[in-house]
Motif scaffolding. Structure first.
Motif, short mmCIF file in Angstrom:
data_model
loop_
_atom_site.label_atom_id
_atom_site.label_comp_id
_atom_site.label_asym_id
_atom_site.label_seq_id
_atom_site.Cartn_x
_atom_site.Cartn_y
_atom_site.Cartn_z
N HIS A 196 0.85 -1.18 0.00
CA HIS A 196 0.00 0.00 0.00
C HIS A 196 0.89 1.24 0.00
O HIS A 196 2.10 1.16 0.20
CB HIS A 196 -0.90 0.02 1.23
CG HIS A 196 -1.83 -1.15 1.32
ND1 HIS A 196 -2.91 -1.30 0.47
CD2 HIS A 196 -1.84 -2.22 2.15
CE1 HIS A 196 -3.55 -2.41 0.79
NE2 HIS A 196 -2.92 -2.99 1.80
N THR A 197 0.29 2.40 -0.22
CA THR A 197 1.06 3.64 -0.06
C THR A 197 1.41 3.81 1.42
O THR A 197 0.79 3.20 2.31
CB THR A 197 0.25 4.85 -0.52
OG1 THR A 197 -0.93 4.96 0.28
CG2 THR A 197 -0.12 4.72 -2.00
N TYR A 198 2.40 4.63 1.66
CA TYR A 198 2.92 4.82 3.02
C TYR A 198 1.82 5.21 4.01
O TYR A 198 1.67 4.58 5.06
CB TYR A 198 4.01 5.89 2.99
CG TYR A 198 4.65 6.17 4.33
CD1 TYR A 198 5.71 5.39 4.78
CD2 TYR A 198 4.21 7.22 5.13
CE1 TYR A 198 6.31 5.65 6.01
CE2 TYR A 198 4.79 7.48 6.35
CZ TYR A 198 5.85 6.70 6.79
OH TYR A 198 6.44 6.96 8.00
N ASP A 199 1.05 6.23 3.68
CA ASP A 199 0.04 6.71 4.62
C ASP A 199 -1.07 5.69 4.85
O ASP A 199 -1.53 5.49 5.99
CB ASP A 199 -0.56 8.03 4.13
CG ASP A 199 0.42 9.19 4.21
OD1 ASP A 199 1.37 9.10 5.02
OD2 ASP A 199 0.26 10.16 3.45
N LEU A 200 -1.49 5.01 3.77
CA LEU A 200 -2.53 3.99 3.93
C LEU A 200 -2.01 2.83 4.77
O LEU A 200 -2.72 2.30 5.63
CB LEU A 200 -3.00 3.50 2.56
CG LEU A 200 -4.07 2.40 2.57
CD1 LEU A 200 -5.29 2.82 3.39
CD2 LEU A 200 -4.46 2.01 1.15
N ARG A 249 6.93 -0.28 15.57
CA ARG A 249 6.21 -0.51 14.31
C ARG A 249 6.69 0.49 13.27
O ARG A 249 6.77 1.69 13.53
CB ARG A 249 4.69 -0.38 14.54
CG ARG A 249 3.86 -0.52 13.28
CD ARG A 249 2.38 -0.81 13.61
NE ARG A 249 1.90 -0.08 14.75
CZ ARG A 249 1.35 1.13 14.70
NH1 ARG A 249 1.23 1.78 13.54
NH2 ARG A 249 0.91 1.73 15.80
N MET A 250 7.03 -0.01 12.09
CA MET A 250 7.49 0.80 10.98
C MET A 250 7.03 0.16 9.69
O MET A 250 6.33 -0.87 9.71
CB MET A 250 9.03 0.90 10.97
CG MET A 250 9.64 1.64 12.11
SD MET A 250 11.45 1.61 12.01
CE MET A 250 11.86 3.09 12.92
N ASN A 251 7.43 0.73 8.56
CA ASN A 251 7.27 0.04 7.28
C ASN A 251 8.48 0.31 6.41
O ASN A 251 9.39 1.06 6.81
CB ASN A 251 5.94 0.41 6.60
CG ASN A 251 5.84 1.87 6.22
OD1 ASN A 251 6.74 2.42 5.59
ND2 ASN A 251 4.73 2.51 6.58
N SER A 252 8.51 -0.32 5.25
CA SER A 252 9.69 -0.20 4.39
C SER A 252 9.93 1.21 3.91
O SER A 252 11.05 1.56 3.51
CB SER A 252 9.58 -1.16 3.20
OG SER A 252 8.39 -0.91 2.47
N GLY A 253 8.91 2.07 3.97
CA GLY A 253 9.09 3.47 3.63
C GLY A 253 9.90 4.22 4.67
O GLY A 253 10.49 5.26 4.38
N ASP A 254 9.95 3.67 5.89
CA ASP A 254 10.76 4.26 6.96
C ASP A 254 12.20 3.78 6.91
O ASP A 254 13.10 4.46 7.42
CB ASP A 254 10.19 3.88 8.33
CG ASP A 254 8.79 4.40 8.55
OD1 ASP A 254 8.58 5.61 8.35
OD2 ASP A 254 7.92 3.59 8.93
N THR A 255 12.43 2.61 6.33
CA THR A 255 13.75 1.99 6.42
C THR A 255 14.49 1.97 5.09
O THR A 255 15.64 2.37 5.01
CB THR A 255 13.61 0.55 6.96
OG1 THR A 255 12.69 -0.18 6.13
CG2 THR A 255 13.10 0.55 8.39
N ALA A 256 13.85 1.49 4.03
CA ALA A 256 14.48 1.44 2.71
C ALA A 256 13.38 1.30 1.66
O ALA A 256 12.36 0.65 1.90
CB ALA A 256 15.43 0.24 2.60
N VAL A 263 5.74 -2.28 2.75
CA VAL A 263 5.35 -3.44 3.56
C VAL A 263 5.50 -3.04 5.03
O VAL A 263 6.49 -2.39 5.41
CB VAL A 263 6.23 -4.66 3.25
CG1 VAL A 263 5.86 -5.84 4.17
CG2 VAL A 263 6.07 -5.07 1.79
N GLY A 264 4.53 -3.41 5.82
CA GLY A 264 4.54 -3.04 7.23
C GLY A 264 5.22 -4.08 8.11
O GLY A 264 5.16 -5.28 7.83
N TYR A 265 5.84 -3.60 9.19
CA TYR A 265 6.56 -4.47 10.12
C TYR A 265 6.22 -4.07 11.56
O TYR A 265 6.23 -2.89 11.89
CB TYR A 265 8.07 -4.36 9.91
CG TYR A 265 8.50 -4.46 8.47
CD1 TYR A 265 8.23 -5.60 7.72
CD2 TYR A 265 9.15 -3.39 7.85
CE1 TYR A 265 8.60 -5.68 6.39
CE2 TYR A 265 9.53 -3.47 6.52
CZ TYR A 265 9.26 -4.61 5.79
OH TYR A 265 9.62 -4.68 4.47
N GLY A 266 5.97 -5.06 12.39
CA GLY A 266 5.68 -4.77 13.79
C GLY A 266 6.36 -5.77 14.70
O GLY A 266 6.47 -6.95 14.38
#
Length: 277
Positions: A196-200, A249-256, A263-266
């Protein structure tokens, strides 16, 4: 002890060089860097030392930071843990139920980890799991956790499990049978939302996190690829009872990567209620 003449089988590393470095020295350095940096993240520290963790399983460049945050939460148990029950989703092989491999050990560039043969036998004998190597052969959700465990813990045995379609009560029964004492760590391997997009993604993953914290057992694959595994753990957490805390909790937009398809990670901890810990 296994007779010297008896052959052993090893499940070789399948995603080394893709999800994480294949070179042992580079791998050690990368995992150490993530573990060292976990202390500088703004983490929500669980009340009490976790008995179980939910940890992401993407390539380290994407999810390594969140995975390390989960593992940092059990640093105090590193000299106690002698067994790891590791459950993840079957991404490549259709599977009804839960499968344990026939392999005697799992290999990474850092060495081999012996499979807990005694508990494997008991689970198979109970009828709760099946014995099958195919779901494990190329499965990355378990493998990417292993170098972190090898770096963090001393000698330990592994009970590797993958789940396909299964009801929360079934998965909970498998985990309950393998739960063990303070020497056993339970790990659930799962990412959150995909592409999904970052905000969604942040909104979806926020809702998923709240569902996990409330121990809802109705998560879907759209919310987490390891939903079957998480639902089973939460079902068990309801009945023990145990509390759930979010660590990071982050997603791939926060890391790379870009923020158009993330993709979301928790990272979550399951532990005794604060009044009991």
């Amino acid at each position: 002890m296994r007779p010297a003449s008896e052959k052993t089988s090893v499940r070789p590393a399948a995603v080394a060089g893709f999800f994480y470095p294949a070179d042992p020295q580079e791998l050690r350095s990368e995992v150490a860097r993530y573990l060292d940096s976990a202390s500088s993240d703004s983490l929500r520290t669980p009340q009490g030392t976790p008995k179980a963790l939910i940890v992401p399983h993407a390539g380290y460049i994407y999810s390594g930071r969140v995975a390390a945050a989960a593992y940092a939460a059990i640093a105090a148990r590193r000299d106690t843990i002698r067994r790891v029950v590791l459950l993840g989703p079957s991404h490549r092989v259709y599977l009804h139920g839960v499968a344990v491999p026939r392999s005697d050990s799992f290999a990474t560039p850092l060495g081999e980890i012996p499979v807990d043969a005694e508990r494997r036998h008991k689970l198979i004998a109970s009828g709760e799991v099946m014995s099958a190597d195919a779901p494990h052969a190329q499965e990355h959700s378990l493998e990417v956790q292993l170098p972190f465990l090898q770096m963090l813990l001393g000698d330990f045995e592994l009970l590797p499990l993958v789940a396909g379609t299964a009801e929360p009560a079934h998965v909970a029964a498998v985990l309950d049978a393998a739960w063990g004492d303070e020497e056993t760590l339970v790990l659930i391997s799962s990412d959150l939302s995909h592409y999904h997009t970052y905000d969604l993604a942040r909104r979806i993953d926020g809702d998923t996190s709240e569902a996990i914290l409330q121990k809802q057992i109705t998560l879907t694959g759209e919310q987490a690829c390891g939903a079957v595994c998480i639902n089973g753990l939460l079902h068990l957490a309801r009945h023990r009872p145990l509390d759930v805390s979010e660590i990071l909790r982050m997603n791939s937009g926060d890391t790379a990567g870009d923020r158009q398809r993330v993709v979301g990670y928790g990272a979550f901890a399951i532990h005794e209620p604060a009044s009991l810990s």
